[in-house]
Write a protein that holds these residues in place. Structure first.
Motif, mmCIF file in Angstrom:
data_model
loop_
_atom_site.group_PDB
_atom_site.id
_atom_site.type_symbol
_atom_site.label_atom_id
_atom_site.label_comp_id
_atom_site.label_asym_id
_atom_site.label_seq_id
_atom_site.Cartn_x
_atom_site.Cartn_y
_atom_site.Cartn_z
ATOM 1 N N SER A 39 50.945 5.755 50.171
ATOM 2 C CA SER A 39 51.336 4.823 49.113
ATOM 3 C C SER A 39 52.827 4.920 48.831
ATOM 4 O O SER A 39 53.475 3.927 48.485
ATOM 5 C CB SER A 39 50.536 5.096 47.835
ATOM 6 N N ASP A 55 42.556 8.908 50.821
ATOM 7 C CA ASP A 55 42.915 8.803 49.406
ATOM 8 C C ASP A 55 42.486 10.058 48.666
ATOM 9 O O ASP A 55 41.482 10.695 49.006
ATOM 10 C CB ASP A 55 42.247 7.572 48.792
ATOM 11 N N MET A 80 52.115 10.670 41.108
ATOM 12 C CA MET A 80 53.117 9.721 40.654
ATOM 13 C C MET A 80 54.123 10.511 39.818
ATOM 14 O O MET A 80 53.740 11.334 38.988
ATOM 15 C CB MET A 80 52.469 8.616 39.830
ATOM 16 N N PRO A 92 47.891 4.795 35.189
ATOM 17 C CA PRO A 92 47.898 5.187 36.602
ATOM 18 C C PRO A 92 48.331 6.628 36.821
ATOM 19 O O PRO A 92 47.879 7.280 37.774
ATOM 20 C CB PRO A 92 48.885 4.202 37.233
ATOM 21 N N GLU A 95 45.275 8.681 36.068
ATOM 22 C CA GLU A 95 44.264 8.440 37.097
ATOM 23 C C GLU A 95 44.612 9.181 38.381
ATOM 24 O O GLU A 95 43.770 9.864 38.976
ATOM 25 C CB GLU A 95 44.134 6.946 37.373
ATOM 26 N N ASN A 96 45.849 9.053 38.828
ATOM 27 C CA ASN A 96 46.254 9.672 40.092
ATOM 28 C C ASN A 96 46.473 11.173 39.930
ATOM 29 O O ASN A 96 45.916 11.981 40.684
ATOM 30 C CB ASN A 96 47.531 9.010 40.605
ATOM 31 N N ASN A 97 47.271 11.555 38.944
ATOM 32 C CA ASN A 97 47.684 12.950 38.838
ATOM 33 C C ASN A 97 46.577 13.866 38.335
ATOM 34 O O ASN A 97 46.441 14.998 38.803
ATOM 35 C CB ASN A 97 48.899 13.070 37.922
ATOM 36 N N GLY A 100 42.803 12.500 40.279
ATOM 37 C CA GLY A 100 42.945 12.813 41.702
ATOM 38 C C GLY A 100 42.859 14.303 41.965
ATOM 39 O O GLY A 100 42.236 14.742 42.946
#
Length: 333
Positions: A39, A55, A80, A92, A95-97, A100
């Motif tokens: 990404s 992912d 991110m 986000p 959600e990602n950090n 994930g």
């Protein structure tokens, strides 16, 4: 030397710090596997023995990767990182950090992998004005959603140590900068927000000027002071952390700063780019940004004592020289 089962999974290994760390791991004799969804990473920055495109949310694929390559340790870079953007669109980042990382930990538990080195940040300290250096004994006090996301992961790792026997080190690094001395990889973000690349872009004529946000801080020249650490020094710090986890049982959770213990002002950095490049850099003075502390400099005693690590190539001149050389050879004019 690493043992026969010392294969490291580098999650986010196609990124800036991940690519340099993969090179350092290979130099140290580790087998390496990169797991990345590209990404933000770059395929030409993948230097591992094996590459898995996937992912962070895909627990099944992560588990299969950990088992197939008999991974002994994980280094987790995937995140991110734009603190300013996290103020505008925080979800986000969580959600990602955060989510994930939970996915990665689920996969590690399923595959029986217990060692993880986590890419944390000095942003977990928040604004600690008045302190000459920041030590790991300070409470977490982040002021941005990005900083909160990293602090939350640190807390999750702490609880997983208690519940599952996880062995975890969170490396809180300061201002990553510079580039591989051989020019194999360097800093290239689609949306650049870091000071040294921005100044280099101004010196190369890609942007008209560089902004100084705040010139009235209580520092020697009125501009913010930061601890700039060469990315290749960060990379060897991660290698040292992996070795520490492999050599010691029951390490639990530990947070350690990776920095130099020395700070440079914004004006000092701009002047160094001018000297190294021989180019003019136009400066625009602007108001302070909310939440920017006057000084962020690492206390590096813990990493020196426990990891037997210290920065070896992080003079400001060397940082700028390697960053300038990489930009001139690899980035658009």
């Amino acid at each position: 030397m690493p043992g026969k089962h010392s294969t490291v999974l580098v999650v986010g290994g196609a990124g800036y710090i991940g690519s340099h760390t993969t090179l350092a791991l290979k130099d140290a004799g580790f087998a390496t596997v990169i797991y990345d969804n590209f990404s933000t990473g770059h395929r030409d920055a993948c230097f591992a023995d094996h590459l898995v495109e996937g992912d962070l949310a895909d627990v099944a694929k992560l588990t299969e990767t950990l088992e197939r390559f008999e991974i002994s340790s994980v280094i987790h870079f995937a995140a991110m990182i734009e603190a300013g953007q996290s103020m505008v669109t925080p979800l986000p980042f969580f959600e990602n950090n955060v989510s994930g990382t939970v996915s990665l930990l689920k996969a590690m538990l399923a595959a029986g992998v217990s060692r993880i080195v986590f890419s944390s940040t000095a942003a977990v300290y928040g604004n600690q004005d008045g302190r000459l250096t920041l030590s790991e004994t300070l409470p977490r006090a982040p002021i941005t959603p990005y900083g909160h996301s990293k602090a939350m992961v640190e807390r999750i790792l702490e609880t997983c140590v208690q519940a599952y026997g996880l062995q975890a080190i969170a490396l809180r690094y300061f201002n990553a900068s510079g580039a591989d001395a051989a020019g194999r990889t360097g800093e290239r973000h689609d949306l650049e927000t870091h000071l040294i690349p921005l100044i280099i872009e101004a010196a190369r004529g890609i942007r008209p000027n560089v902004k100084i946000y705040g010139t009235d801080y209580d520092t020697s020249d009125g501009t913010c002071i930061r601890d700039y650490i060469h990315v290749s020094d960060l990379a060897t710090g991660h290698v040292a952390a992996v070795r520490y986890l492999l050599d010691n049982s029951n390490t639990g959770f530990q947070a350690m700063n990776l920095g130099t213990g020395t700070g440079y002002s914004v004006r000092q950095v701009i002047n160094t780019v001018r000297e190294v490049s021989g180019r003019a850099v136009d400066v625009v003075e602007a108001d302070r940004r909310p939440g920017d502390p006057a000084r962020l400099v690492a206390d590096v005693a813990a990493a020196r004592t426990d990891l037997h690590w210290s920065a070896a190539q992080s003079s400001l001149d060397e940082i700028v020289r390697t960053a300038w050389a990489y930009a001139e050879a690899n980035l658009p004019h």
